[in-house]
Design a protein around this motif. Structure first.
Motif, PDB file in Angstrom:
ATOM      1  N   VAL A   1       0.854  -1.190   0.000  1.00  0.00           N
ATOM      2  CA  VAL A   1       0.000   0.000   0.000  1.00  0.00           C
ATOM      3  C   VAL A   1       0.890   1.240   0.000  1.00  0.00           C
ATOM      4  CG1 VAL A   1      -1.764   1.301   1.250  1.00  0.00           C
ATOM      5  CG2 VAL A   1      -1.844  -1.206   1.222  1.00  0.00           C
ATOM      6  N   SER A   2       0.602   2.168  -0.902  1.00  0.00           N
ATOM      7  CA  SER A   2       1.319   3.437  -0.914  1.00  0.00           C
ATOM      8  C   SER A   2       0.317   4.581  -0.930  1.00  0.00           C
ATOM      9  CB  SER A   2       2.255   3.530  -2.119  1.00  0.00           C
ATOM     10  OG  SER A   2       1.528   3.502  -3.334  1.00  0.00           O
ATOM     11  N   VAL A   3       0.671   5.656  -0.233  1.00  0.00           N
ATOM     12  CA  VAL A   3      -0.141   6.870  -0.180  1.00  0.00           C
ATOM     13  C   VAL A   3       0.699   8.008  -0.753  1.00  0.00           C
ATOM     14  CG1 VAL A   3      -1.419   8.472   1.284  1.00  0.00           C
ATOM     15  CG2 VAL A   3      -1.357   6.029   1.861  1.00  0.00           C
ATOM     16  N   ASN A   4       0.204   8.602  -1.835  1.00  0.00           N
ATOM     17  CA  ASN A   4       0.960   9.645  -2.544  1.00  0.00           C
ATOM     18  C   ASN A   4       2.357   9.169  -2.929  1.00  0.00           C
ATOM     19  OD1 ASN A   4      -1.159  11.447  -2.496  1.00  0.00           O
ATOM     20  ND2 ASN A   4       0.068  13.144  -1.746  1.00  0.00           N
ATOM     21  N   GLY A   5       2.448   7.909  -3.347  1.00  0.00           N
ATOM     22  CA  GLY A   5       3.708   7.366  -3.830  1.00  0.00           C
ATOM     23  C   GLY A   5       4.646   6.855  -2.769  1.00  0.00           C
ATOM     24  N   LYS A   6       4.301   6.992  -1.485  1.00  0.00           N
ATOM     25  CA  LYS A   6       5.146   6.524  -0.398  1.00  0.00           C
ATOM     26  C   LYS A   6       4.526   5.289   0.245  1.00  0.00           C
ATOM     27  CE  LYS A   6       7.010  11.104   0.716  1.00  0.00           C
ATOM     28  NZ  LYS A   6       7.193  12.135   1.770  1.00  0.00           N
TER      29      LYS A   6
ATOM     30  N   GLN B   1       1.400   1.049   8.146  1.00  0.00           N
ATOM     31  CA  GLN B   1       0.474   1.227   9.260  1.00  0.00           C
ATOM     32  C   GLN B   1      -0.975   1.198   8.768  1.00  0.00           C
ATOM     33  OE1 GLN B   1       1.604   1.232  12.443  1.00  0.00           O
ATOM     34  NE2 GLN B   1       3.597   0.887  11.495  1.00  0.00           N
ATOM     35  N   PHE B   2      -1.398   0.030   8.307  1.00  0.00           N
ATOM     36  CA  PHE B   2      -2.800  -0.168   7.955  1.00  0.00           C
ATOM     37  C   PHE B   2      -3.245  -1.495   8.547  1.00  0.00           C
ATOM     38  CE2 PHE B   2      -0.358  -2.016   4.479  1.00  0.00           C
ATOM     39  CZ  PHE B   2      -0.985  -3.231   4.250  1.00  0.00           C
ATOM     40  N   THR B   3      -4.553  -1.649   8.741  1.00  0.00           N
ATOM     41  CA  THR B   3      -5.083  -2.876   9.326  1.00  0.00           C
ATOM     42  C   THR B   3      -5.872  -3.651   8.281  1.00  0.00           C
ATOM     43  OG1 THR B   3      -7.103  -1.775  10.113  1.00  0.00           O
ATOM     44  CG2 THR B   3      -5.221  -1.852  11.619  1.00  0.00           C
ATOM     45  N   GLU B   4      -5.985  -4.953   8.516  1.00  0.00           N
ATOM     46  CA  GLU B   4      -6.717  -5.807   7.578  1.00  0.00           C
ATOM     47  C   GLU B   4      -7.544  -6.833   8.325  1.00  0.00           C
ATOM     48  OE1 GLU B   4      -6.058  -8.753   3.712  1.00  0.00           O
ATOM     49  OE2 GLU B   4      -4.343  -8.228   4.970  1.00  0.00           O
ATOM     50  N   THR B   5      -8.767  -7.050   7.856  1.00  0.00           N
ATOM     51  CA  THR B   5      -9.637  -8.135   8.291  1.00  0.00           C
ATOM     52  C   THR B   5     -10.012  -8.913   7.043  1.00  0.00           C
ATOM     53  OG1 THR B   5     -10.543  -6.763  10.062  1.00  0.00           O
ATOM     54  CG2 THR B   5     -11.771  -8.733   9.481  1.00  0.00           C
TER      55      THR B   5
ATOM     56  N   ASN C   1      -3.925  15.017   5.546  1.00  0.00           N
ATOM     57  CA  ASN C   1      -4.529  16.122   4.797  1.00  0.00           C
ATOM     58  C   ASN C   1      -3.625  16.502   3.621  1.00  0.00           C
ATOM     59  OD1 ASN C   1      -6.121  18.255   4.017  1.00  0.00           O
ATOM     60  ND2 ASN C   1      -5.411  19.628   5.625  1.00  0.00           N
ATOM     61  N   GLY C   2      -4.204  16.579   2.445  1.00  0.00           N
ATOM     62  CA  GLY C   2      -3.445  16.890   1.241  1.00  0.00           C
ATOM     63  C   GLY C   2      -3.103  15.689   0.394  1.00  0.00           C
ATOM     64  N   ASP C   3      -3.180  14.470   0.952  1.00  0.00           N
ATOM     65  CA  ASP C   3      -2.936  13.271   0.147  1.00  0.00           C
ATOM     66  C   ASP C   3      -4.044  13.119  -0.891  1.00  0.00           C
ATOM     67  OD1 ASP C   3      -0.664  12.648   1.563  1.00  0.00           O
ATOM     68  OD2 ASP C   3      -1.677  11.278   2.947  1.00  0.00           O
ATOM     69  N   SER C   4      -3.663  12.649  -2.080  1.00  0.00           N
ATOM     70  CA  SER C   4      -4.638  12.584  -3.172  1.00  0.00           C
ATOM     71  C   SER C   4      -4.727  11.222  -3.842  1.00  0.00           C
ATOM     72  CB  SER C   4      -4.300  13.634  -4.243  1.00  0.00           C
ATOM     73  OG  SER C   4      -3.003  13.408  -4.774  1.00  0.00           O
ATOM     74  N   LYS C   5      -3.847  10.282  -3.487  1.00  0.00           N
ATOM     75  CA  LYS C   5      -3.879   8.995  -4.186  1.00  0.00           C
ATOM     76  C   LYS C   5      -3.424   7.872  -3.270  1.00  0.00           C
ATOM     77  CE  LYS C   5      -0.737   7.736  -7.163  1.00  0.00           C
ATOM     78  NZ  LYS C   5       0.127   7.513  -8.353  1.00  0.00           N
ATOM     79  N   ILE C   6      -4.140   6.761  -3.334  1.00  0.00           N
ATOM     80  CA  ILE C   6      -3.749   5.530  -2.644  1.00  0.00           C
ATOM     81  C   ILE C   6      -3.649   4.420  -3.674  1.00  0.00           C
ATOM     82  CG2 ILE C   6      -4.467   3.763  -0.984  1.00  0.00           C
ATOM     83  CD1 ILE C   6      -5.806   5.933   0.647  1.00  0.00           C
ATOM     84  N   ASP C   7      -2.549   3.679  -3.656  1.00  0.00           N
ATOM     85  CA  ASP C   7      -2.358   2.528  -4.534  1.00  0.00           C
ATOM     86  C   ASP C   7      -2.282   1.267  -3.684  1.00  0.00           C
ATOM     87  OD1 ASP C   7      -2.275   3.878  -6.982  1.00  0.00           O
ATOM     88  OD2 ASP C   7      -0.165   4.403  -6.708  1.00  0.00           O
ATOM     89  N   ILE C   8      -3.087   0.271  -4.042  1.00  0.00           N
ATOM     90  CA  ILE C   8      -3.069  -1.039  -3.397  1.00  0.00           C
ATOM     91  C   ILE C   8      -2.585  -2.044  -4.423  1.00  0.00           C
ATOM     92  CG2 ILE C   8      -4.435  -2.805  -2.226  1.00  0.00           C
ATOM     93  CD1 ILE C   8      -6.403  -0.556  -1.459  1.00  0.00           C
ATOM     94  N   VAL C   9      -1.425  -2.643  -4.180  1.00  0.00           N
ATOM     95  CA  VAL C   9      -0.786  -3.534  -5.157  1.00  0.00           C
ATOM     96  C   VAL C   9      -0.886  -4.968  -4.663  1.00  0.00           C
ATOM     97  CG1 VAL C   9       1.313  -4.063  -6.445  1.00  0.00           C
ATOM     98  CG2 VAL C   9       0.807  -1.691  -5.788  1.00  0.00           C
TER      99      VAL C   9
END
Length: 315
Positions: free
Chosen positions: A242-247, A251-255, A269-277
């Motif tokens: 998982v990346s947020v704004n390319g980083k 720190q994410f949770t999963e069920t 605040n200000g983030d505009s993109k999330i990528d789930i690979v």
């Protein structure tokens, strides 16, 4: 990571077959229960914990919405999950009951607001299902003055078109809105465009037959000669990248269960993109589109052969 590229006119990677949907062209995350595990992939039921409960974030402020996700392995008819919230003084401050979905998963929100939400410290959520099955999860609350402050959360569904089907993706977002979701098949990526106005999180329910992440299979030197295909249902689950704004973030949770994977991803605040690979994803073009394309090509060849039509100048 398994990176198996789809052919130009492709069915889903790993040789998965598309799921037949009795409702037509609509597939929701929870409709997947109607499919056999060997069609949709997934994990063995025996590997699941009897009861799981998670929160979308580790820390909350006054007025925040607490998103709770969970899973019941062995569901019983008309049996509800009971959720109780205890503050740092061990006093129960909230309680709720809800029926899990047919596949055993559940989502519930609590508002950290009002006169009972004052003391700062570690809070505990106790989940109980039936007489003997229980578990808990903890989070930190930064404290409040007891006023009824509420930070808005959006509970909605996004209709994602991919692979010749529509996947209705349930999500809850705090601190912004979802602009779009799209599948990037060559990159095995689900891309989410956001408009954010505060720090927050998004919780998504992702069907495994749309996107999944699996541990690579053992090397098979003869696979190219025999044409053997990998059965993802026999592979161990891997963690999504998982990346947020390319980083990249961890720190994410999963069920998760046999049919869906529910991710809760924080953002600023200000983030505009999330990528789930992942490693398994539906193609950009489904089998119907591939068939239409093949018929069109054959028709063009037949017409050109019959009429002498040429697409290139003759010299």
């Amino acid at each position: 990571m398994i990176m198996v590229m789809a052919a130009p006119i492709a069915l889903p990677v790993f040789g998965q077959t598309p799921v037949t949907n009795p409702k037509g062209n609509q597939t929701t995350a929870y409709d997947l229960l109607q499919q056999e595990a060997n069609q949709t992939g997934g994990i063995s039921k025996a590997t699941l914990a009897p009861l799981v409960v998670n929160t979308d974030l580790p820390t909350y402020n006054q007025g925040d919405t607490i998103v709770i996700t969970g899973h019941v392995r062995d569901t019983q008819n008309a049996t509800a999950v009971t959720l109780r919230v205890f503050n740092s003084l061990k006093n129960m401050i909230s309680v709720a009951q809800l029926l899990p979905s047919a596949d055993g998963s559940f989502t519930k929100t609590f508002l950290a607001t009002g006169p009972l939400w004052k003391a700062a410290g570690n809070y505990t959520i106790v989940a109980q299902y039936g007489l003997y099955t229980n578990t808990n999860s903890t989070f930190h609350y930064n404290g409040g003055d007891g006023s009824s402050t509420i930070t808005k959360a959006i509970n909605s569904t996004y209709a994602l078109q991919s692979g010749g089907q529509t996947y209705n993706i349930p999500y809850i977002i705090k601190g912004g809105t979802v602009s779009s979701m799209s599948i990037l098949a060559p990159q095995y990526t689900l891309e989410i465009a956001l408009n954010t106005n505060a720090d927050g999180s998004i919780t998504l329910t992702l069907p495994r037959n749309m996107i999944d992440a699996k541990v690579p299979p053992p090397p098979n030197p003869d696979a190219n000669l025999t044409g053997a295909k990998v059965d993802t249902s026999q592979l161990e689950d891997n963690t999504f990248i998982v990346s947020v704004n390319g980083k990249q973030v961890t720190q994410f949770t999963e069920t998760k269960n046999q049919y869906v994977r529910i991710l809760s991803i924080p953002f600023h605040n200000g983030d505009s993109k999330i990528d789930i690979v992942g490693t398994v994803i539906v193609p950009e073009f489904g089998p119907i589109a591939a068939l239409v394309l093949a018929i069109a090509i054959i028709s063009i060849i037949a017409v050109s052969a019959k009429t002498g039509l040429r697409f290139m100048p003759k010299y």
